[in-house]
Design a protein around this motif. Sequence first.
Motif, short mmCIF file in Angstrom:
data_model
loop_
_atom_site.label_atom_id
_atom_site.label_comp_id
_atom_site.label_asym_id
_atom_site.label_seq_id
_atom_site.Cartn_x
_atom_site.Cartn_y
_atom_site.Cartn_z
N LEU A 1 0.69 -1.32 0.15
CA LEU A 1 0.22 0.30 0.03
C LEU A 1 0.27 1.08 -0.14
O LEU A 1 0.76 2.07 -0.83
CB LEU A 1 -0.47 0.52 1.31
N ALA B 1 0.51 3.81 -3.27
CA ALA B 1 0.19 5.72 -2.31
C ALA B 1 1.05 6.62 -2.91
O ALA B 1 1.24 7.26 -3.27
CB ALA B 1 0.09 5.98 -1.25
N GLU C 1 -5.05 4.40 3.24
CA GLU C 1 -4.97 3.38 1.90
C GLU C 1 -5.63 2.04 2.19
O GLU C 1 -5.97 1.72 1.72
CB GLU C 1 -3.56 3.42 1.85
N ILE D 1 -4.50 4.95 -5.51
CA ILE D 1 -4.22 3.65 -4.87
C ILE D 1 -4.44 2.57 -5.29
O ILE D 1 -4.22 1.04 -5.47
CB ILE D 1 -4.11 3.59 -3.43
#
Length: 365
Positions: free
Chosen positions: A254, A258, A273, A356
């Motif tokens: 993640l 991101a 996220e 994301i």
Amino acid sequence: MSSPPRRHEIPSPTAHSSPHSEAVRLAHDFAALSLRGEPATGSLRRFDEAAHRWAHTGVSFDVVHHAVWEGTRDAVDRFVAETPGPPDTAAAAAQVRRTLETIHTMTVAAYHAFRREVQTRSAVTTAAEQALTVALLRGDEARAARQLGALSGADAYHVLAVRFSQPPDRPADAVWSRLSAELKQRCDTPVLSVSGRAGATFLVPEYAVPDDRMDDVLAAAAAAAGITVTATLVRADRDQVTDAHTRAHELLELACAAGHGPGLRRFRDLVVEYQVTRPGLARDRLLAILDPLTAQPELLDTLARHIHNELNRTRTAQELGVHANTVDHRLRRVRQLTGYDPNQLADLCTLRAALIIRAVRPTRS
């Protein structure tokens, strides 16, 4: 006929000889044979065998090195005293050369004996650490308990999922090994680790480094290793390491998706996220926002870079190698195709969430 002068008597071998006195005697015997030009292979073999024993029992290399010098010095003194007639320059030069060669030969033999012992201990420790790491990551408590007898294991760990920069002149295994060594040095305790295609996992005993110091410790280790790292941390009791390992790598994915740069992050840093990527209707709806951009990857790339650069159009243009007006044009196209304006804060947050999700899960369920 009187005995030749010498600095001291060379002790005979006994069951109670100290390592120092034994080393002096063996060094003297080898040096005496070498100086007389006699075969000394057997004497060197006995010295080599003793050096392995000294290394195994923890005798300091300095003790052996000093004994080599002391025994050789006494052998030279005795050789000179027993040599009849006035000194001859050529003979003296030859003797000096033989003396230096003798010291060199014994020093090298002792060095290799001690080096092999260190390598053997290191290999045993590494194997034990590897076995414990695998047991913890698999949740095999019985095996982990057995391995804890060979190592000072911990009741709780900082589980680190790490991705590191790849210097062009260094293989990944070498980078991982160097980072592992630097972490061990700074934690002053065994740091368990494994590496894989997606990066590496480190298990740092919680007692060794408080949570609030892990950022500095990891940054210092990475700097010493000459790399940059992006990492996530999850704290876990020993029986929770398996789940923590999975969670840490999910958070790392993640963080990278991101666009977070180098540094150490925890769950609290990635809650947004994490939440937007949970399965469900909301996630699929967010992902669908970017469908109109699929056929124009330059728009997706421009949008992602613009957000990563904190809406700095000049920096984004420089990275893309285009004019700033081109960036503006592409962002307008994003608004036209998706209905969300990258220049409006609320819409920007929605677009970032969609990016994301797309980076982590590019297809909808």
